[in-house]
Scaffold this active site. Structure first.
Site, PDB file in Angstrom:
ATOM      1  N   LEU A  93      -3.267  -5.183 -14.913  1.00  0.00           N
ATOM      2  CA  LEU A  93      -4.434  -6.335 -15.095  1.00  0.00           C
ATOM      3  C   LEU A  93      -5.692  -5.741 -13.996  1.00  0.00           C
ATOM      4  CD1 LEU A  93      -3.090  -9.472 -15.853  1.00  0.00           C
ATOM      5  CD2 LEU A  93      -3.770  -7.652 -17.402  1.00  0.00           C
ATOM      6  N   HIS A 111      -4.567  -0.710 -24.487  1.00  0.00           N
ATOM      7  CA  HIS A 111      -5.452  -1.694 -24.545  1.00  0.00           C
ATOM      8  C   HIS A 111      -4.758  -2.394 -25.997  1.00  0.00           C
ATOM      9  CE1 HIS A 111      -8.425  -4.786 -24.194  1.00  0.00           C
ATOM     10  NE2 HIS A 111      -8.602  -4.583 -25.437  1.00  0.00           N
ATOM     11  N   GLY A 162       6.510  -6.286 -18.359  1.00  0.00           N
ATOM     12  CA  GLY A 162       6.876  -4.867 -18.323  1.00  0.00           C
ATOM     13  C   GLY A 162       7.858  -4.405 -19.543  1.00  0.00           C
ATOM     14  N   ASN A 193       6.465  -2.756 -21.895  1.00  0.00           N
ATOM     15  CA  ASN A 193       6.114  -1.430 -22.233  1.00  0.00           C
ATOM     16  C   ASN A 193       6.715  -0.593 -21.145  1.00  0.00           C
ATOM     17  OD1 ASN A 193       4.176  -0.940 -24.755  1.00  0.00           O
ATOM     18  ND2 ASN A 193       3.414  -2.925 -23.719  1.00  0.00           N
TER      19      ASN A 193
HETATM   20  C1  GRF Z   1       0.436  -5.396 -23.762  1.00  0.00           C
HETATM   21  O1  GRF Z   1       0.060  -5.797 -25.041  1.00  0.00           O
HETATM   22  C2  GRF Z   1      -0.343  -4.434 -23.236  1.00  0.00           C
HETATM   23  O2  GRF Z   1      -1.056  -3.489 -24.152  1.00  0.00           O
HETATM   24  C3  GRF Z   1      -1.376  -5.069 -22.528  1.00  0.00           C
HETATM   25  O3  GRF Z   1      -0.649  -5.857 -22.058  1.00  0.00           O
HETATM   26  C4  GRF Z   1       0.522  -6.341 -22.485  1.00  0.00           C
HETATM   27  C5  GRF Z   1       1.682  -6.057 -21.435  1.00  0.00           C
HETATM   28  O4  GRF Z   1       2.749  -6.369 -22.081  1.00  0.00           O
HETATM   29  N1  GRF Z   1      -2.286  -4.367 -21.680  1.00  0.00           N
HETATM   30  P1  GRF Z   1       4.136  -5.865 -21.426  1.00  0.00           P
HETATM   31  O5  GRF Z   1       3.846  -6.246 -19.768  1.00  0.00           O
HETATM   32  O6  GRF Z   1       4.297  -4.414 -21.518  1.00  0.00           O
HETATM   33  O7  GRF Z   1       5.549  -6.705 -21.968  1.00  0.00           O
END
Ligand code: GRF
Length: 191
Positions: A89, A108, A16, A18
């Site tokens: 996912l 992605h 999480g 992001n």
């Molecule tokens: C990120 O690299 C995103 O692009 C991918 O999964 C990862 C998630 O990272 N789809 P986080 O959970 O945001 O740390």
């Protein structure tokens, strides 16, 4: 989108980082409000992040997403206008896509259409990029349809790789791009 205030729901399945970056980016924004985090994993660290940021977080199962109206009911309850998948996912079912046409975006961690599709997530992507001896990778932000990684591309950003890069260093480079560009692209898409 005509309504001034846009409520965003963030879907995340794991760490999480992001999701947190996006919530923090819009903290003082009066129009764009990340107001809900949804996760399909009861042990996901994003739940802890949501608590720390004082933002509601709801856990659901894959079956509930696929076979019930739970997610749609929640999105309605929170008056959600826009959905951001940030490390989520599961496939978004057609009924949710239909209710949010061009209002769901995903990030992605590679340059689609390369290294996309089912099973291509997180470190699997970076390992595949390394094995293919790519000289560059990057991020792709795209609209979501009911197929993995196939919606219309909104934005891509590249970063160069050298043969010294490892899957771990590739992941770091990609995360840096994600943190810098994902919130800005969300803001632009909503403006
Ligand atoms: C990120 O690299 C995103 O692009 C991918 O999964 C990862 C998630 O990272 N789809 P986080 O959970 O945001 O740390």
């Amino acid at each position: 989108m005509s309504k001034a205030i846009k409520n965003i729901a963030l879907f995340a399945s794991g760490n999480g980082s992001n999701a947190q970056n996006i919530v923090e980016y819009f903290h003082d924004n009066d129009d764009i409000k990340p107001c809900l985090i949804l996760t399909n994993k009861a042990s996901a660290f994003v739940i802890e992040r949501a608590k720390n940021m004082d933002i509601p977080c709801i856990v659901f199962t894959a079956k509930e997403l696929r076979e019930s109206s739970k997610i749609i009911d929640i999105l309605n309850d929170f008056s959600i206008d826009f959905i951001v998948l940030a490390g989520f996912l599961l496939r978004i079912p057609q009924n949710v896509v239909d209710l949010f046409p061009n209002k769901i975006i995903n990030i992605h961690p590679a340059l689609l259409p390369k290294f996309g599709g089912k099973g291509m997530y997180g470190d699997f992507v970076h390992k595949a990029v390394k094995e293919a001896k790519e000289t560059e990778t990057g991020i792709t932000i795209h609209y979501v349809n009911a197929h993995y990684d196939e919606g219309q591309i909104i934005f891509q950003k590249k970063v160069a790789l050298s043969d010294k890069d490892t899957p771990e260093s590739i992941a770091e480079k990609v995360h840096a791009l994600e943190y810098e560009y994902f919130p800005k692209v969300i803001a632009e898409t909503l403006s």
